[in-house]
Enzyme design. Structure first.
Site, short mmCIF file in Angstrom:
data_model
loop_
_atom_site.label_atom_id
_atom_site.label_comp_id
_atom_site.label_asym_id
_atom_site.label_seq_id
_atom_site.Cartn_x
_atom_site.Cartn_y
_atom_site.Cartn_z
CB SER A 59 -12.71 -38.26 -14.24
OG SER A 59 -12.69 -37.76 -12.92
CB SER A 92 -12.78 -35.82 -9.87
OG SER A 92 -12.67 -34.88 -8.81
CG ASP A 93 -12.33 -30.53 -13.98
OD1 ASP A 93 -11.77 -29.73 -13.20
OD2 ASP A 93 -12.55 -30.26 -15.18
CD1 TRP A 94 -10.73 -27.45 -7.60
CD2 TRP A 94 -9.85 -29.11 -8.81
NE1 TRP A 94 -9.44 -27.66 -7.16
CE2 TRP A 94 -8.88 -28.68 -7.87
CE3 TRP A 94 -9.53 -30.17 -9.66
CZ2 TRP A 94 -7.62 -29.25 -7.77
CZ3 TRP A 94 -8.28 -30.73 -9.57
CH2 TRP A 94 -7.34 -30.28 -8.64
N GLY A 95 -14.98 -30.67 -8.53
CA GLY A 95 -16.42 -30.77 -8.37
C GLY A 95 -17.09 -31.70 -9.36
#
Length: 296
Positions: A59, A92-95
Site C-alpha cells: 500500500s 504497507s510502504d515504510w511508514g
C-alpha cells in the site's frame, strides 16, 4: 511477478495505488474518479493479482480522494481482496500507516517498519474496534507467506554464481546496444586518441539513491575500458593530438523527490557546456554519453 515467483521467491507489487509522484508522496491527496482509477491506475495491479498470482501487495504513501491508501478499505478490501480475489498479504510502504487501527480494519495486514507500539491495537481488539475475525485474517495471511518463503522451504540462496550473473548482464547490455546513424565518427577506430571529460567517466552512476541504491564492486569505468582500445586516454584535458573528446554527463534519480526538470544535474550541465565549448574552439570531434535516470 510470475518470473520472480517461478524462482521460488515472493514478489511484491507496489505502490498500490496512484503513486504517481515522489515529491510530497507522503502527504499528497490524489483526486481521481473511479472510472479513471479503473481504466488507468488499477489494471496493472489487477493483472499481477489475477494473472501473475502475486503474493504481496504494498500500500502506498499517498491518499486517494482523501483516504490514505493503507487506510482505504475500498481499495484494499473491496477491490483488491473481494473483487479481484487476492489471497496474499497487504504490506504497507515504510511508514505509510498513519493510523494503525484504521489501516488494519481497511485490510492492511502488515504495518512496516517494525517494531511499533502495539497498545492501540491491543485496545482496539479489546473494545471490539478491530474484530477478532479481521485480526485472524491478517495473521493467517502473514503465516501463509511465511510457509511459502524460500527459507521455510529450505532454500537459503547462500551461493550466488557470480560468473553466470556477470555473463548474463554482459549479454543483456550487448544485445541492448544500438548504434544510431552519425557522421561516421562512431564506432571509434582502434587507436583513436581521445580525451575523456567528467567524473562519471571515472565511475558511472550505476543506480539511483534510496531504495534503488545498489552497492557493488561489479563495475568499471570509461577510462579503464577505453584504454583497452587506445594508448592515448587523457582525462579532463585536450592535447593538440587529441582526435575525439568524449563527455559523460549525468542526471541522477532519487527516491522521495522528483527531478525538477528534464535536464542534466547542474554541475554536469556546466561541465558539458564548458567542455563542448573548449572542444569546438579546438576543432575537435565530440561524443556525449548520457548517464541519466530519465530523459534530458
Amino acid at each position: 511477478s510470475r518470473g520472480v515467483q517461478d524462482q521460488g521467491m515472493i514478489a511484491d507489487v507496489k505502490h498500490f495505488a496512484a503513486n504517481n509522484q515522489e515529491t510530497l508522496r507522503a502527504g499528497i491527496d490524489e483526486h481521481i474518479d473511479e472510472r479513471t482509477l479503473r481504466e488507468i491506475y488499477l489494471p496493472g495491479f489487477e493483472a499481477t493479482v489475477k494473472e501473475g498470482k502475486v503474493q504481496t501487495v504494498m500500500s502506498a504513501y499517498n491518499s486517494i480522494n482523501g483516504v490514505p491508501c493503507a487506510q482505504n478499505r475500498w481499495l484494499l478490501t473491496e477491490v483488491l481482496k473481494e473483487e479481484w480475489g487476492f489471497d496474499g498479504q497487504v504490506v504497507s510502504d515504510w511508514g505509510a500507516v498513519y493510523d494503525q487501527v484504521e489501516a488494519l480494519n481497511a485490510g492492511n495486514d502488515l504495518d512496516m517498519p517494525g517494531p511499533r507500539g502495539k497498545d492501540k491495537l491491543y485496545q482496539a481488539v479489546s473494545d471490539g474496534t478491530v474484530s477478532m475475525e479481521r485480526l485472524d485474517d491478517a495473521v493467517s495471511r502473514m503465516l501463509n507467506i511465511v510457509l511459502k518463503s524460500p527459507k521455510f522451504r529450505g532454500r537459503t540462496y547462500q551461493t550466488i554464481d557470480t560468473e553466470l550473473s556477470r555473463n548474463a548482464a554482459y549479454r543483456a547490455a550487448s544485445e541492448g546496444i544500438t548504434l544510431l546513424k552519425n557522421d561516421g565518427l562512431l564506432p571509434l577506430k582502434r587507436g583513436t586518441k581521445v580525451a575523456l571529460y567528467g567524473p562519471l567517466s571515472q565511475r558511472f552512476m550505476d543506480s539511483g539513491s534510496g531504495s534503488a541504491q545498489v552497492d557493488t564492486s561489479k563495475t568499471t569505468s570509461l577510462v579503464t575500458e577505453t584504454a583497452r582500445y587506445t594508448d592515448a586516454v587523457l582525462t579532463d584535458r585536450m592535447e593538440p593530438e587529441t582526435e575525439v573528446v568524449i563527455i559523460t554527463s549525468g542526471a541522477s534519480g532519487q527516491e522521495g523527490s522528483d527531478r525538477p526538470a528534464m535536464d542534466f544535474d547542474p554541475a554536469d550541465k556546466e561541465l558539458l557546456q564548458s567542455a563542448l565549448r573548449e572542444a569546438k574552439e579546438a576543432g575537435k570531434k565530440t561524443v556525449v554519453i548520457l548517464n541519466v535516470a530519465g530523459p534530458v
